[in-house]
Design an enzyme around this catalytic site. Structure first.
Site, PDB file in Angstrom:
ATOM      1  N   ASN A  80       1.002  -1.137   0.044  1.00  0.00           N
ATOM      2  CA  ASN A  80       0.127   0.171  -0.163  1.00  0.00           C
ATOM      3  C   ASN A  80       0.801   1.256   0.185  1.00  0.00           C
ATOM      4  O   ASN A  80       1.827   1.191   0.088  1.00  0.00           O
ATOM      5  CB  ASN A  80      -0.874  -0.154   1.193  1.00  0.00           C
ATOM      6  CG  ASN A  80      -2.430   0.463   0.943  1.00  0.00           C
ATOM      7  OD1 ASN A  80      -2.417   1.580   0.217  1.00  0.00           O
ATOM      8  ND2 ASN A  80      -3.461   0.160   1.618  1.00  0.00           N
ATOM      9  N   HIS A 110      22.312   0.855  11.294  1.00  0.00           N
ATOM     10  CA  HIS A 110      23.646   1.796  11.225  1.00  0.00           C
ATOM     11  C   HIS A 110      24.559   1.035  12.294  1.00  0.00           C
ATOM     12  O   HIS A 110      24.244   1.037  13.289  1.00  0.00           O
ATOM     13  CB  HIS A 110      23.360   3.235  11.227  1.00  0.00           C
ATOM     14  CG  HIS A 110      22.654   3.774  10.064  1.00  0.00           C
ATOM     15  ND1 HIS A 110      23.659   4.011   8.742  1.00  0.00           N
ATOM     16  CD2 HIS A 110      21.185   4.232   9.898  1.00  0.00           C
ATOM     17  CE1 HIS A 110      22.712   4.843   8.126  1.00  0.00           C
ATOM     18  NE2 HIS A 110      21.493   4.589   8.711  1.00  0.00           N
ATOM     19  N   THR A 161      10.482  -7.287  16.162  1.00  0.00           N
ATOM     20  CA  THR A 161      12.098  -7.256  16.244  1.00  0.00           C
ATOM     21  C   THR A 161      12.196  -8.955  16.784  1.00  0.00           C
ATOM     22  O   THR A 161      13.485  -9.098  17.103  1.00  0.00           O
ATOM     23  CB  THR A 161      12.398  -6.584  17.672  1.00  0.00           C
ATOM     24  OG1 THR A 161      11.770  -7.059  18.590  1.00  0.00           O
ATOM     25  CG2 THR A 161      12.147  -5.135  17.358  1.00  0.00           C
TER      26      THR A 161
END
Length: 188
Positions: A80, A110, A161
């Site tokens: 979407n 990062h 996670t």
């Protein structure tokens, strides 16, 4: 009639856009012939992207595979508006998975602890595997190193996670706390 003509034109534009990407990045992108890729979908290559047949995107979707990355999108997947898929390692999305507006998938973080911090451009990566027929509500975030089983449902606003088993609904309950205050006593 107008609706049919618009759908036909979108399909032609999608095929032309993907064909142009293929011409300039011969080994970096493969795709099925039946696509509904929105004209403003961004496809960023540096790695490899495989797009299955009948994949559909709405407005402002980004599909990115950087150097060394492999993004594999199964057939009949739907993205979407405003979804972002950022791949530096491996992201595999199973057939028939659907993503609500604003979903974000990153297989990397990062490495800010390295010398030079974030500006050093180093990343910590881990592959993501999403099973078949997984449904993501709006604004879900899928982070590196997770596996989501077939037929899972990820509720709106959930941050994934850790692994989610197949046939599971994952949601994160949030509390809203309302604190009343007297605006006349608040320092300005």
């Amino acid at each position: 009639m107008n609706k049919i003509l618009n759908a036909f034109c979108r399909r032609i534009v999608s095929i032309i856009k993907l064909s142009m990407k293929k011409m300039f990045n011969i080994t970096h992108i493969t795709f099925g012939i039946e696509q509904m890729i929105s004209y403003d979908t961004k496809i960023e290559l540096g790695g490899v992207i495989h797009i299955g047949n009948k994949v559909c995107t709405r407005g402002n979707v980004t599909l990115s595979s950087r150097e060394g990355g492999l993004l594999d999108i199964g057939e009949e997947c739907f993205f979407n508006n405003n979804c972002v898929v950022g791949c530096r390692n491996s992201i595999k999305i199973g057939r028939g998975s659907s993503f609500g507006p604003g979903c974000i998938i990153y297989d990397h973080d990062h490495d800010f602890r390295t010398k030079g911090g974030k500006k050093a451009g180093r990343y910590i990566t881990a592959p993501i595997t999403i099973g078949k027929n997984v449904w993501f509500g709006a604004n879900c975030i899928i982070l590196k190193g997770v596996t989501i089983g077939d037929n899972a449902i990820i509720a709106a606003g959930t941050t994934v996670t850790s692994d989610i088993p197949e046939n599971t609904i994952a949601l994160q309950k949030r509390e809203t706390t309302l604190l009343h205050y007297n605006h006349n006593t608040v320092p300005t």
